[in-house]
Design an enzyme around this catalytic site. Structure first.
Site, PDB file in Angstrom:
ATOM      1  N   GLY A 130      88.133  86.642 -18.977  1.00  8.88           N
ATOM      2  CA  GLY A 130      87.883  87.885 -18.105  1.00  8.88           C
ATOM      3  C   GLY A 130      89.034  88.569 -18.164  1.00  8.88           C
ATOM      4  N   GLY A 339      81.125 105.325  11.840  1.00  9.87           N
ATOM      5  CA  GLY A 339      80.536 104.242  12.775  1.00  9.87           C
ATOM      6  C   GLY A 339      79.528 103.673  12.216  1.00  9.87           C
ATOM      7  N   GLU A 363      87.103  96.697 -16.330  1.00 14.97           N
ATOM      8  CA  GLU A 363      88.033  97.403 -17.199  1.00 14.97           C
ATOM      9  C   GLU A 363      89.386  96.810 -16.969  1.00 14.97           C
ATOM     10  OE1 GLU A 363      87.328 101.176 -19.103  1.00 14.97           O
ATOM     11  OE2 GLU A 363      85.241 101.221 -18.562  1.00 14.97           O
TER      12      GLU A 363
HETATM   13  N1  COS Z   1      98.043  98.337 -27.382  1.00  9.71           N
HETATM   14  C1  COS Z   1      98.249  97.699 -28.380  1.00  9.71           C
HETATM   15  N2  COS Z   1      98.605  96.432 -28.642  1.00  9.71           N
HETATM   16  C2  COS Z   1      98.377  95.802 -27.282  1.00  9.71           C
HETATM   17  C3  COS Z   1      98.280  96.400 -26.034  1.00  9.71           C
HETATM   18  C4  COS Z   1      97.838  97.530 -25.964  1.00  9.71           C
HETATM   19  N3  COS Z   1      97.880  98.162 -24.870  1.00  9.71           N
HETATM   20  N4  COS Z   1      98.387  95.213 -25.288  1.00  9.71           N
HETATM   21  C5  COS Z   1      98.607  94.218 -25.855  1.00  9.71           C
HETATM   22  N5  COS Z   1      98.723  94.290 -27.318  1.00  9.71           N
HETATM   23  C6  COS Z   1      99.192  93.539 -28.357  1.00  9.71           C
HETATM   24  C7  COS Z   1     100.467  92.869 -27.944  1.00  9.71           C
HETATM   25  O1  COS Z   1     101.465  93.456 -28.382  1.00  9.71           O
HETATM   26  C8  COS Z   1     100.090  91.295 -28.680  1.00  9.71           C
HETATM   27  O2  COS Z   1     100.488  91.610 -30.067  1.00  9.71           O
HETATM   28  P1  COS Z   1     101.420  90.632 -30.678  1.00  9.71           P
HETATM   29  O3  COS Z   1     100.686  89.227 -30.887  1.00  9.71           O
HETATM   30  O4  COS Z   1     101.500  91.205 -32.223  1.00  9.71           O
HETATM   31  O5  COS Z   1     102.896  90.366 -30.065  1.00  9.71           O
HETATM   32  C9  COS Z   1      98.962  91.205 -28.442  1.00  9.71           C
HETATM   33  O6  COS Z   1      98.305  92.399 -28.144  1.00  9.71           O
HETATM   34  C10 COS Z   1      98.659  90.389 -27.404  1.00  9.71           C
HETATM   35  O7  COS Z   1      99.208  90.906 -26.205  1.00  9.71           O
HETATM   36  P2  COS Z   1      99.694  89.940 -24.755  1.00  9.71           P
HETATM   37  O8  COS Z   1     100.444  88.761 -25.614  1.00  9.71           O
HETATM   38  O9  COS Z   1     100.351  90.953 -23.711  1.00  9.71           O
HETATM   39  O10 COS Z   1      98.260  89.449 -24.416  1.00  9.71           O
HETATM   40  P3  COS Z   1      97.695  88.787 -23.018  1.00  9.71           P
HETATM   41  O11 COS Z   1      96.931  87.791 -23.597  1.00  9.71           O
HETATM   42  O12 COS Z   1      98.869  88.271 -22.354  1.00  9.71           O
HETATM   43  O13 COS Z   1      96.893  89.802 -22.637  1.00  9.71           O
HETATM   44  C11 COS Z   1      96.479  91.476 -20.800  1.00  9.71           C
HETATM   45  C12 COS Z   1      97.376  90.917 -21.969  1.00  9.71           C
HETATM   46  C13 COS Z   1      96.327  90.646 -19.764  1.00  9.71           C
HETATM   47  C14 COS Z   1      96.866  92.949 -20.247  1.00  9.71           C
HETATM   48  C15 COS Z   1      95.170  91.713 -21.473  1.00  9.71           C
HETATM   49  O14 COS Z   1      94.506  90.511 -21.541  1.00  9.71           O
HETATM   50  C16 COS Z   1      93.987  92.601 -20.378  1.00  9.71           C
HETATM   51  O15 COS Z   1      94.250  93.757 -20.585  1.00  9.71           O
HETATM   52  N6  COS Z   1      93.138  91.886 -19.683  1.00  9.71           N
HETATM   53  C17 COS Z   1      92.204  92.460 -18.922  1.00  9.71           C
HETATM   54  C18 COS Z   1      90.937  92.740 -19.999  1.00  9.71           C
HETATM   55  C19 COS Z   1      90.152  93.798 -19.543  1.00  9.71           C
HETATM   56  O16 COS Z   1      90.331  94.830 -19.251  1.00  9.71           O
HETATM   57  N7  COS Z   1      88.933  93.203 -19.292  1.00  9.71           N
HETATM   58  C20 COS Z   1      87.580  94.127 -18.904  1.00  9.71           C
HETATM   59  C21 COS Z   1      86.775  94.192 -19.855  1.00  9.71           C
HETATM   60  S1  COS Z   1      85.759  95.717 -20.313  1.00  9.71           S
HETATM   61  S2  COS Z   1      84.977  95.887 -18.811  1.00  9.71           S
END
Ligand code: COS
Length: 385
Positions: A130, A339, A363
């Protein structure tokens, strides 16, 4: 407040408002009760060209941007977030094609999407992935000229109703999130089925289902971008769509505020309409401030995105977080102002409060948004040093 919308933007807002008032308000309570999918309303939106708002003219759309989409989403949300979720999730599912599709893929899919002939859904989330979107386990294995998909996507908006699905799946397990890729999968492909419709607290007019892939074979041309780009496709898609979730929050907050004001003018207690009491006025004043602040931020971020800016992660996360936190606060306070009546199904604010909750969750939860914002603050500070 005047947000200096162009004549065209005002026309789009007014058209969406008219559809919301004439077609959505009369049926929203029934849709909420039955959970029936709002196909009739989708047809009206299609006939009014509103599905094509953000799609370039060369692919059959109106060639407008994030601000126009936000205006339409805000107006629909003012009436019913279940309906606006169906409409906005269609845009969410389309962004991977719009941002990463080849000209050929765009020609194949976008004209039908713009015409509202085929609905779209975005498939990223899974039972164990998620907030940790990088933890997805659905796989796509290249075999000859086909990718073979296996796995299950969970809580997919428009699931079952949409005909086009943009799916994130792992093509190389050893690379973690960098081993993900994005694909288009069409409804009706053998091996692609749906789970049961979820029974939800709110946004009950929208459809939420599992997507099940069991040796589902798709042509290898259905990949969006290149192998290994799937996580970037997902993140860029969410960056593009989150301001629209903020606009959903703004719309439902506006709708709840208007209901609270109307009620407070009519409801008599201690021999006076309750709006004459400062305790109520202060609540309404706070609601009005929060709504106007949300609108200012959301329209500004939408305009920034439409300027072609690339660094949109932080502003769109801010718009999403602020707009949806305001939605939760304002809808809750609208119930409070009204209320016991506010708690009853005779009035729309109890539904608005239930609907608002999901906006802080989907999202990317608002906690994840704050992580995104926090990471950007750290990067900006490091650049300044
Ligand atoms: N644009 C471009 N690249 C991105 C990015 C963005 N907005 N966010 C992350 N990346 C890239 C990073 O640069 C990284 O690249 P490298 O591996 O080359 O360094 C890679 O993606 C992984 O990024 P990161 O290590 O930050 O990923 P995490 O696994 O820590 O996750 C979050 C980051 C938590 C921000 C992400 O998993 C997230 O947005 N989670 C929520 C998901 C969501 O919205 N779910 C709803 C689904 S649709 S209803």
């Amino acid at each position: 407040m005047d947000y200096f919308l162009t004549e065209e933007q005002q026309m789009i807002r007014d058209l969406a408002r008219q559809i919301a008032e004439e077609k959505v308000v009369p049926v929203r309570a029934e849709l909420d009760e039955t959970g029936e999918f709002p196909w009739e309303i989708m047809k009206v939106l299609a006939q009014s060209d509103l599905f094509g708002l953000f799609i370039p003219e060369q692919y059959g759309g109106l060639g407008k941007g994030c601000l126009e989409l936000c205006l339409a989403v805000e107006e629909l949300s003012r009436a019913c977030v279940g309906v606006s979720t169906t409409y906005a999730a269609n845009a969410l599912g389309t962004y991977p094609i719009l941002l990463f599709g080849t000209d050929e893929q765009k020609k194949k899919y976008l004209p039908d999407i713009a015409a509202g002939k085929r609905l779209v859904a975005f498939g990223l989330t899974e039972a164990n992935a998620g907030s940790d979107a990088g933890g997805i386990q659905t796989t796509a294995k290249l075999e000859g000229n086909e990718y073979v998909l296996n796995g299950t996507k969970q809580w997919i908006t428009n699931g079952g109703e949409a005909e086009i699905y943009t799916i994130i799946a792992i093509t190389d397990k050893s690379k973690g999130p960098r081993g993900a890729s994005a694909f288009v999968v069409e409804k009706g492909t053998p091996g692609f089925t749906f789970g049961k419709k979820e029974n939800k607290m709110g946004i009950r007019a929208s459809s939420t289902r599992e997507l099940i892939f069991d040796n589902c074979r798709i042509p290898k041309e259905n990949i969006l971008g290149r192998e290994g780009m799937g996580f970037i496709v997902a993140m860029k898609t969410l960056d593009s769509s989150r301001t629209g979730v903020g606009a959903q929050g703004l719309g439902v907050a506006q709708g709840a505020f208007e209901e609270a004001v109307k009620f407070a003018r009519q409801r008599q207690q201690f021999g006076h309409p309750i709006i004459s009491f400062q305790a109520v006025q202060h609540m309404l004043a706070d609601m009005a401030i929060e709504i106007e602040a949300a609108r200012s931020l959301i329209y500004s971020v939408a305009r920034y995105i439409d300027s072609g800016a690339k660094d949109i992660s932080k502003p769109s996360a801010m718009a999403k977080t602020f707009g949806t936190d305001v939605a939760m606060k304002v809808t809750t306070n609208a119930v409070q102002v009204m209320g016991g009546s506010g708690y009853m199904k005779e009035y729309p604010v109890e539904k608005m409060m239930r609907d608002a909750k999901i906006l802080q969750i989907y999202e990317g939860t608002n906690q994840i948004q704050r992580n995104v914002i926090g990471q950007e603050i750290i990067k900006e500070a490091a650049r300044k040093k």
